[in-house]
Design an enzyme around this catalytic site. Structure first.
Site, PDB file in Angstrom:
ATOM      1  N   LYS A  11      -3.202  -6.183  -4.891  1.00 44.63           N
ATOM      2  CA  LYS A  11      -2.676  -4.921  -4.352  1.00 44.63           C
ATOM      3  C   LYS A  11      -2.973  -3.733  -5.271  1.00 44.63           C
ATOM      4  CE  LYS A  11       0.978  -7.202  -1.658  1.00 44.63           C
ATOM      5  NZ  LYS A  11       2.425  -7.187  -1.281  1.00 44.63           N
ATOM      6  N   TYR A  51      -0.045  -5.000   8.419  1.00 45.12           N
ATOM      7  CA  TYR A  51       1.365  -5.375   8.226  1.00 45.12           C
ATOM      8  C   TYR A  51       2.195  -5.157   9.493  1.00 45.12           C
ATOM      9  CZ  TYR A  51       1.037  -6.319   3.201  1.00 45.12           C
ATOM     10  OH  TYR A  51       0.755  -6.875   1.971  1.00 45.12           O
ATOM     11  N   ASN A 114       4.191  -5.655  -5.833  1.00 44.03           N
ATOM     12  CA  ASN A 114       4.294  -7.024  -6.356  1.00 44.03           C
ATOM     13  C   ASN A 114       2.938  -7.710  -6.540  1.00 44.03           C
ATOM     14  OD1 ASN A 114       3.750  -7.424  -3.693  1.00 44.03           O
ATOM     15  ND2 ASN A 114       5.553  -8.667  -3.243  1.00 44.03           N
ATOM     16  N   HIS A 117      -0.822 -10.308  -2.405  1.00 43.49           N
ATOM     17  CA  HIS A 117      -0.423 -10.827  -1.094  1.00 43.49           C
ATOM     18  C   HIS A 117      -0.987 -12.232  -0.941  1.00 43.49           C
ATOM     19  CE1 HIS A 117       0.000 -11.211   3.270  1.00 43.49           C
ATOM     20  NE2 HIS A 117      -1.242 -11.676   3.268  1.00 43.49           N
ATOM     21  N   GLU A 128      -5.679 -12.882   9.113  1.00 36.14           N
ATOM     22  CA  GLU A 128      -5.844 -11.902   8.040  1.00 36.14           C
ATOM     23  C   GLU A 128      -7.275 -11.903   7.501  1.00 36.14           C
ATOM     24  OE1 GLU A 128      -1.137 -12.222   6.763  1.00 36.14           O
ATOM     25  OE2 GLU A 128      -2.657 -12.975   5.371  1.00 36.14           O
TER      26      GLU A 128
HETATM   27  N1  UDP Z   1       8.300  -5.635   0.609  1.00 39.15           N
HETATM   28  C1  UDP Z   1       9.022  -4.508   0.197  1.00 39.15           C
HETATM   29  N2  UDP Z   1      10.402  -4.599   0.180  1.00 39.15           N
HETATM   30  C2  UDP Z   1      11.071  -5.708   0.542  1.00 39.15           C
HETATM   31  C3  UDP Z   1      10.340  -6.832   0.966  1.00 39.15           C
HETATM   32  C4  UDP Z   1       8.961  -6.765   0.990  1.00 39.15           C
HETATM   33  O1  UDP Z   1       8.445  -3.490  -0.123  1.00 39.15           O
HETATM   34  O2  UDP Z   1      12.320  -5.718   0.490  1.00 39.15           O
HETATM   35  C5  UDP Z   1       6.828  -5.579   0.626  1.00 39.15           C
HETATM   36  C6  UDP Z   1       6.209  -6.391  -0.508  1.00 39.15           C
HETATM   37  O3  UDP Z   1       5.039  -5.708  -0.971  1.00 39.15           O
HETATM   38  C7  UDP Z   1       5.872  -7.678   0.205  1.00 39.15           C
HETATM   39  C8  UDP Z   1       5.436  -7.174   1.596  1.00 39.15           C
HETATM   40  O4  UDP Z   1       6.355  -6.112   1.851  1.00 39.15           O
HETATM   41  O5  UDP Z   1       4.860  -8.408  -0.463  1.00 39.15           O
HETATM   42  C9  UDP Z   1       5.503  -8.181   2.714  1.00 39.15           C
HETATM   43  O6  UDP Z   1       6.797  -8.749   2.740  1.00 39.15           O
HETATM   44  P1  UDP Z   1       7.000 -10.311   2.924  1.00 39.15           P
HETATM   45  O7  UDP Z   1       8.447 -10.541   3.203  1.00 39.15           O
HETATM   46  O8  UDP Z   1       6.002 -10.839   3.896  1.00 39.15           O
HETATM   47  O9  UDP Z   1       6.711 -10.871   1.435  1.00 39.15           O
HETATM   48  P2  UDP Z   1       5.505 -11.766   0.884  1.00 39.15           P
HETATM   49  O10 UDP Z   1       5.067 -12.695   2.003  1.00 39.15           O
HETATM   50  O11 UDP Z   1       4.423 -10.818   0.458  1.00 39.15           O
HETATM   51  O12 UDP Z   1       6.082 -12.522  -0.278  1.00 39.15           O
HETATM   52 MG    MG Z   2       4.502 -12.265   3.921  1.00 42.73          MG
END
Ligand code: UDP
Ligand code: MG
Length: 139
Positions: A11, A51, A114, A117, A128
């Protein structure tokens, strides 16, 4: 694309902080082969589409803004049980809760920024990967 593949993004936070090489090393040292790789800068529209499953979530707008804020590295990765193995390697969404030694524990800033992805199912990995790569460019 079979179930032994997953899709990943390094990212904008991790790319801009210079962690691309270290993160790719962690990935290949963990036994993943790189099947496709590109650097690109997502438009807002592309980030919204990628997304779109999260569009009703409170964090969606900020997430789209962040993901289109700078260049990213998109990859398709190959390993047995790739989706699950890769989710284990990157750790929990929130780096504060991510297990020691995971990529997010070591390189992420917060729950939004974070670092990486990883797809959450083989079906989503296919969707994806095809968002960024034609089949002929996945090796
Ligand atoms: N995210 C965020 N706030 C939250 C949860 C998720 O900004 O409270 C963002 C974060 O970058 C995350 C992405 O949204 O990686 C997609 O969320 P998901 O729940 O799918 O998490 P992941 O699968 O990436 O662990
Ligand atoms: Mg996810």
């Amino acid at each position: 694309m079979d179930s032994d593949m997953t899709f990943s993004i390094i990212k904008p936070d991790a790319v801009s902080r210079g962690y691309t090489g270290q993160i790719l090393s962690r990935i290949t040292d963990s036994g993943f082969a790189i099947a496709a790789l590109r650097m690109l800068w997502l438009t807002r529209q592309q980030a919204e589409d990628f997304y779109s499953v999260h569009r009703e979530r409170g964090f969606y707008k900020g997430l789209v803004e962040f993901m289109s804020s700078g260049p990213v590295i998109v990859t398709v990765l190959r390993k047995a049980n790739a989706v699950e193995e890769f989710r284990r390697l990157i750790g929990s969404t929130d780096p504060a809760k991510a297990e020691k030694g995971t990529i997010r524990a070591d390189f992420a800033t917060d729950v939004q920024k974070n670092a990486v992805h990883g797809s959450d199912s083989p079906e989503n990995a296919r969707r994806e990967a095809s968002f960024f790569f034609p089949a002929i460019e996945i090796f």
